[in-house]
Design a protein around this motif. Structure first.
Motif, PDB file in Angstrom:
ATOM      1  N   ASN A 106       0.858  -1.188   0.000  1.00 33.62           N
ATOM      2  CA  ASN A 106       0.000   0.000   0.000  1.00 33.62           C
ATOM      3  C   ASN A 106       0.891   1.234   0.000  1.00 33.62           C
ATOM      4  O   ASN A 106       1.228   1.793   1.049  1.00 33.62           O
ATOM      5  CB  ASN A 106      -0.927  -0.021   1.216  1.00 33.62           C
ATOM      6  CG  ASN A 106      -1.989  -1.091   1.109  1.00 33.62           C
ATOM      7  OD1 ASN A 106      -2.335  -1.529   0.019  1.00 33.62           O
ATOM      8  ND2 ASN A 106      -2.523  -1.515   2.247  1.00 33.62           N
ATOM      9  N   HIS A 134      -7.036   2.371   0.962  1.00 30.21           N
ATOM     10  CA  HIS A 134      -6.190   1.185   1.165  1.00 30.21           C
ATOM     11  C   HIS A 134      -6.860   0.174   2.092  1.00 30.21           C
ATOM     12  O   HIS A 134      -6.694  -1.041   1.911  1.00 30.21           O
ATOM     13  CB  HIS A 134      -4.833   1.603   1.736  1.00 30.21           C
ATOM     14  CG  HIS A 134      -3.877   2.085   0.685  1.00 30.21           C
ATOM     15  ND1 HIS A 134      -3.187   3.274   0.792  1.00 30.21           N
ATOM     16  CD2 HIS A 134      -3.497   1.529  -0.497  1.00 30.21           C
ATOM     17  CE1 HIS A 134      -2.419   3.422  -0.276  1.00 30.21           C
ATOM     18  NE2 HIS A 134      -2.586   2.387  -1.067  1.00 30.21           N
ATOM     19  N   ALA A 155       2.405  -1.248   4.607  1.00 27.01           N
ATOM     20  CA  ALA A 155       1.715   0.040   4.615  1.00 27.01           C
ATOM     21  C   ALA A 155       2.764   1.144   4.693  1.00 27.01           C
ATOM     22  O   ALA A 155       3.462   1.267   5.707  1.00 27.01           O
ATOM     23  CB  ALA A 155       0.760   0.123   5.806  1.00 27.01           C
ATOM     24  N   ASN A 191      -2.202   4.675   8.826  1.00 31.96           N
ATOM     25  CA  ASN A 191      -1.521   3.592   8.115  1.00 31.96           C
ATOM     26  C   ASN A 191      -0.829   2.647   9.083  1.00 31.96           C
ATOM     27  O   ASN A 191      -0.890   1.425   8.934  1.00 31.96           O
ATOM     28  CB  ASN A 191      -0.471   4.161   7.149  1.00 31.96           C
ATOM     29  CG  ASN A 191      -1.057   4.895   5.972  1.00 31.96           C
ATOM     30  OD1 ASN A 191      -0.407   5.778   5.414  1.00 31.96           O
ATOM     31  ND2 ASN A 191      -2.279   4.585   5.563  1.00 31.96           N
ATOM     32  N   SER A 211       4.177  -1.375   8.905  1.00 32.33           N
ATOM     33  CA  SER A 211       4.219  -0.046   8.305  1.00 32.33           C
ATOM     34  C   SER A 211       5.656   0.461   8.327  1.00 32.33           C
ATOM     35  O   SER A 211       6.526  -0.134   8.976  1.00 32.33           O
ATOM     36  CB  SER A 211       3.293   0.911   9.059  1.00 32.33           C
ATOM     37  OG  SER A 211       3.716   1.060  10.407  1.00 32.33           O
TER      38      SER A 211
END
Length: 313
Positions: A106, A134, A155, A191, A211
């Protein structure tokens, strides 16, 4: 517990991380891969043998990126239309996917939109693009990720998350003054929180999400930043190339150190230290705020996001 490290660091490139990995038979989706770190992420995965699909808003730009990747790797990259603000399009992309999906990157995003912009649903645009689009994509692809048996979601967050936690009482700036950087920060905190909750909910299906902060890279992401500010940033000594900026995404996607591990925030190819929510920071400060990894906030964000998207269906 000690932080997870890898043999890589701040100057490592995406290709260096991917070297030695044979991704033949693995399938990957990279959003926002028409330029910047997205195209370099897709290039490194394709060079390693993955079957890569790039999801892009601009099909012409996507085809040009795919052609460029093909010219440098010999790989054929699939291009699919994917506008994260077009929820029907996001749902269609997920519904039309067939077979397993091993990697979901993403990567797409917008930064510091100067004035308040709302989607047709009334949502603030940065939160809607960077997080909600997303979120809908990942949840729509859950079955494909589970089918892969050991899928990873990456992410792409940012040190911009330091600017704001997720403000649940006013997600869309209906009662507080709009600020481009706090809106961006909220979306980037979202995120990171998504990765925390996705791992909690889906690790039993073999799906783990992390992430990351890619680093400072001059790309089209900064298109809303004033020219004088961009010029100042371009002289920063810690600036990375797009290949270096994509390296941490490749670590999250491929490194054995992060196999079956999720809910972490990475920077410079390693797990980032957690810093207090009230810690003083500068634009080049590292670390991840506690608010971006808070499990209660992560669960609440998931539930709020699901409700928003269901109401908009």
């Amino acid at each position: 517990m000690s932080l997870i490290t890898t043999p890589f660091g701040s100057s490592t490139t995406a290709d260096e991380v991917a070297a030695g990995h044979d991704l033949t038979g693995k399938r990957a989706v990279v959003t926002g891969a028409a330029s910047g770190i997205g195209v370099e992420t897709a290039r490194a995965l394709a060079r390693a043998g993955a079957e890569v699909t790039i999801g892009v808003r601009d099909l012409a730009a996507g085809r040009a990126a795919a052609d460029d990747i093909g010219a440098t790797t010999g790989a054929e990259v699939r291009v699919a239309e994917l506008d994260l603000l077009d929820l029907n399009g996001v749902r269609r992309f997920a519904a039309e996917w067939r077979g397993p999906l091993h990697l979901l990157i993403n990567n797409a995003g917008v930064m510091a939109v100067p004035e308040l912009r709302r989607t047709p649903e009334g949502w603030e645009q940065q939160f809607a693009t960077n997080h909600l689009g997303h979120f809908e994509l990942a949840t729509g692809l859950h079955a494909a990720l589970a089918e892969a048996g050991g899928a990873r979601i990456v992410a792409v967050s940012s040190s911009g998350h330091h600017a704001s936690p997720v403000v649940f009482d006013d997600l869309h700036y209906e009662r507080r003054p709009y600020d481009p950087w706090s809106a961006y920060g909220q979306s980037k905190s979202a995120n990171a929180l998504f990765a925390v909750e996705a791992t909690r909910r889906w690790s039993g299906d073999g799906i783990h999400a992390n992430s990351l902060m890619p680093g400072g890279i001059m790309t089209a992401l900064q298109r809303h930043i004033p020219a004088e500010t961009r010029a100042e940033w371009s002289r920063a000594p810690m600036l990375k190339t797009p290949q270096q900026g994509a390296a941490t995404s490749l670590v999250a996607a491929l490194a054995p150190e992060f196999a079956e591990i999720g809910g972490k925030y990475l920077e410079d190819c390693a797990e980032s230290p957690v810093i207090a929510d009230d810690a003083e920071t500068t634009p080049v400060s590292g670390g991840v705020r506690r608010w971006a990894l808070d499990p209660e906030a992560a669960e609440r964000l998931w539930e709020v996001s699901r409700r928003l998207l269901d109401d908009a269906a």
